[in-house]
Design a protein around this motif. Structure first.
Motif, PDB file in Angstrom:
ATOM      1  N   UNK A 183       0.830  -1.212   0.000  1.00  0.00           N
ATOM      2  CA  UNK A 183       0.000   0.000   0.000  1.00  0.00           C
ATOM      3  C   UNK A 183       0.862   1.260   0.000  1.00  0.00           C
ATOM      4  N   UNK A 184       1.979   1.207   0.720  1.00  0.00           N
ATOM      5  CA  UNK A 184       2.885   2.359   0.726  1.00  0.00           C
ATOM      6  C   UNK A 184       3.496   2.602  -0.649  1.00  0.00           C
ATOM      7  N   UNK A 185       3.671   1.533  -1.403  1.00  0.00           N
ATOM      8  CA  UNK A 185       4.226   1.644  -2.751  1.00  0.00           C
ATOM      9  C   UNK A 185       3.165   1.995  -3.789  1.00  0.00           C
ATOM     10  N   UNK A 186       1.916   2.138  -3.327  1.00  0.00           N
ATOM     11  CA  UNK A 186       0.842   2.550  -4.225  1.00  0.00           C
ATOM     12  C   UNK A 186       0.107   1.405  -4.899  1.00  0.00           C
ATOM     13  N   UNK A 187       0.301   0.171  -4.433  1.00  0.00           N
ATOM     14  CA  UNK A 187      -0.377  -0.978  -5.042  1.00  0.00           C
ATOM     15  C   UNK A 187      -1.835  -1.011  -4.612  1.00  0.00           C
ATOM     16  N   UNK A 190      -6.229  -5.025  -6.664  1.00  0.00           N
ATOM     17  CA  UNK A 190      -5.934  -6.047  -7.667  1.00  0.00           C
ATOM     18  C   UNK A 190      -4.455  -6.381  -7.702  1.00  0.00           C
ATOM     19  N   UNK A 191      -3.619  -5.368  -7.614  1.00  0.00           N
ATOM     20  CA  UNK A 191      -2.177  -5.588  -7.617  1.00  0.00           C
ATOM     21  C   UNK A 191      -1.750  -6.417  -6.413  1.00  0.00           C
ATOM     22  N   UNK A 192      -2.317  -6.112  -5.255  1.00  0.00           N
ATOM     23  CA  UNK A 192      -2.006  -6.882  -4.050  1.00  0.00           C
ATOM     24  C   UNK A 192      -2.485  -8.331  -4.188  1.00  0.00           C
ATOM     25  N   UNK A 194      -2.874 -10.143  -6.969  1.00  0.00           N
ATOM     26  CA  UNK A 194      -2.100 -10.939  -7.926  1.00  0.00           C
ATOM     27  C   UNK A 194      -0.627 -11.054  -7.536  1.00  0.00           C
ATOM     28  N   UNK A 195      -0.105 -10.087  -6.793  1.00  0.00           N
ATOM     29  CA  UNK A 195       1.317 -10.112  -6.458  1.00  0.00           C
ATOM     30  C   UNK A 195       1.600 -10.699  -5.081  1.00  0.00           C
ATOM     31  N   UNK A 196       0.623 -10.671  -4.174  1.00  0.00           N
ATOM     32  CA  UNK A 196       0.854 -11.180  -2.814  1.00  0.00           C
ATOM     33  C   UNK A 196      -0.070 -12.346  -2.494  1.00  0.00           C
ATOM     34  N   UNK A 197      -1.388 -12.092  -2.562  1.00  0.00           N
ATOM     35  CA  UNK A 197      -2.351 -13.115  -2.120  1.00  0.00           C
ATOM     36  C   UNK A 197      -2.273 -14.386  -2.953  1.00  0.00           C
ATOM     37  N   UNK A 198      -2.351 -14.243  -4.273  1.00  0.00           N
ATOM     38  CA  UNK A 198      -2.390 -15.422  -5.143  1.00  0.00           C
ATOM     39  C   UNK A 198      -1.144 -16.294  -5.024  1.00  0.00           C
ATOM     40  N   UNK A 199       0.077 -15.726  -5.109  1.00  0.00           N
ATOM     41  CA  UNK A 199       1.261 -16.595  -4.952  1.00  0.00           C
ATOM     42  C   UNK A 199       1.337 -17.289  -3.597  1.00  0.00           C
TER      43      UNK A 199
END
Length: 284
Positions: A183-187, A190-192, A194-199
């Motif tokens: 969130x601090x990086x502006x994600x 959806x970005x969170x 696909x990049x964090x939750x899904x993996x």
């Protein structure tokens, strides 16, 4: 070290004996029956039973319906359980009640669930009253091809809670600082996702998919409770066929059908493991 291993084997021995007696020995015995002719001499006919059963129309019908029902039920449970787990994960302060409630169908006896379903989907039941209220005609849900609907819904309702618990455990194991940093990086959401939750949930998601598919292969219980031993052709499963052959003491057909189906299941799961491995490597 050796003493510890020996003591561990001593504790495992009762379980290994039970596994051998009730699983391994019957499995080997079943192979023997599938290769004999069923006469008093039990003459070996090798693969003649397998050739014969793959020409049997009822076996092929049961196999087709089992695969079709499993391909409908498994994705439904998988997707719905993930959505519900995501919602429950956001209700952390007051989510305990809902988490416990959603497991109740999984813990309920199948006979009690059957009574509920028969009342709901009866010709004069609640579902048909809603159908009439919406301006449509009543449907005989417990007869013919329409029987698929209550069977599928009953399976989803019963197995959803267990899958939700697995997904929820995976979601809660993801470190919260990862989301804070994103969130601090502006994600965004959806970005969170696909990049964090899904993996992070891929192994658990694969486990849920496999367990749901295994349970879907055992959908015979729901079909048998509602449709009986000889239900409509639309819901006549492979387990119906094997149960009927067992009732006729035709052990050759039962075992041959079981091992033919086992080969198909192993092939499907082999493909799933390969896909999961490739997907996880790509996400990592």
């Amino acid at each position: 070290m050796f003493t510890r291993k020996r003591s561990a084997l001593l504790y495992l021995l009762p379980g290994l004996i039970g596994l051998t007696l009730f699983y391994i020995v019957p499995f080997i015995g079943g192979i023997y029956y599938s290769l004999t002719d069923g006469s008093y001499k039990n003459t070996f006919v090798w693969f003649d039973n397998y050739i014969s059963i793959w020409k049997n129309e009822m076996f092929l019908l049961g196999l087709k319906n089992t695969l079709v029902l499993s391909m409908i039920c498994t994705p439904l449970v998988w997707v719905l359980s993930f959505i519900v787990a995501m919602l429950l994960n956001r209700l952390k302060p007051g989510g305990a009640f809902f988490r416990n409630s959603i497991l109740m169908p999984y813990l309920m006896p199948s006979s009690a669930m059957l009574l509920i379903w028969l009342v709901l989907f009866d010709y004069g039941g609640v579902i048909n009253r809603l159908v009439v209220a919406l301006g449509f005609e009543r449907v005989s849900w417990l007869e013919g091809a329409a029987l698929r609907v209550p069977v599928i819904l009953m399976f989803v309702w019963k197995n959803l809670g267990f899958a939700v618990v697995i997904f929820l455990a995976a979601l809660q194991s993801i470190p919260e600082p990862l989301y804070e940093y994103a969130r601090l990086e502006g994600a965004g959401f959806l970005r969170q996702s696909f990049s964090i939750t899904l993996p992070m949930v891929v192994p658990s998601a694969f486990l849920v998919f496999v367990l749901s598919w295994i349970n879907a292969f055992k959908i015979f219980k729901e079909v048998y409770f509602i449709g009986g031993a000889y239900p409509d052709e639309a819901v006549y499963t492979l387990q119906n066929y094997m149960n009927n052959m067992f009732g006729k003491l035709n052990y050759q057909n039962v075992t041959t059908a079981a091992y033919s189906f086992a080969i198909i299941v192993f092939a499907i799961f082999g493909v799933l493991f390969f896909v999961q491995k490739r997907l996880q490597d790509r996400l990592n």
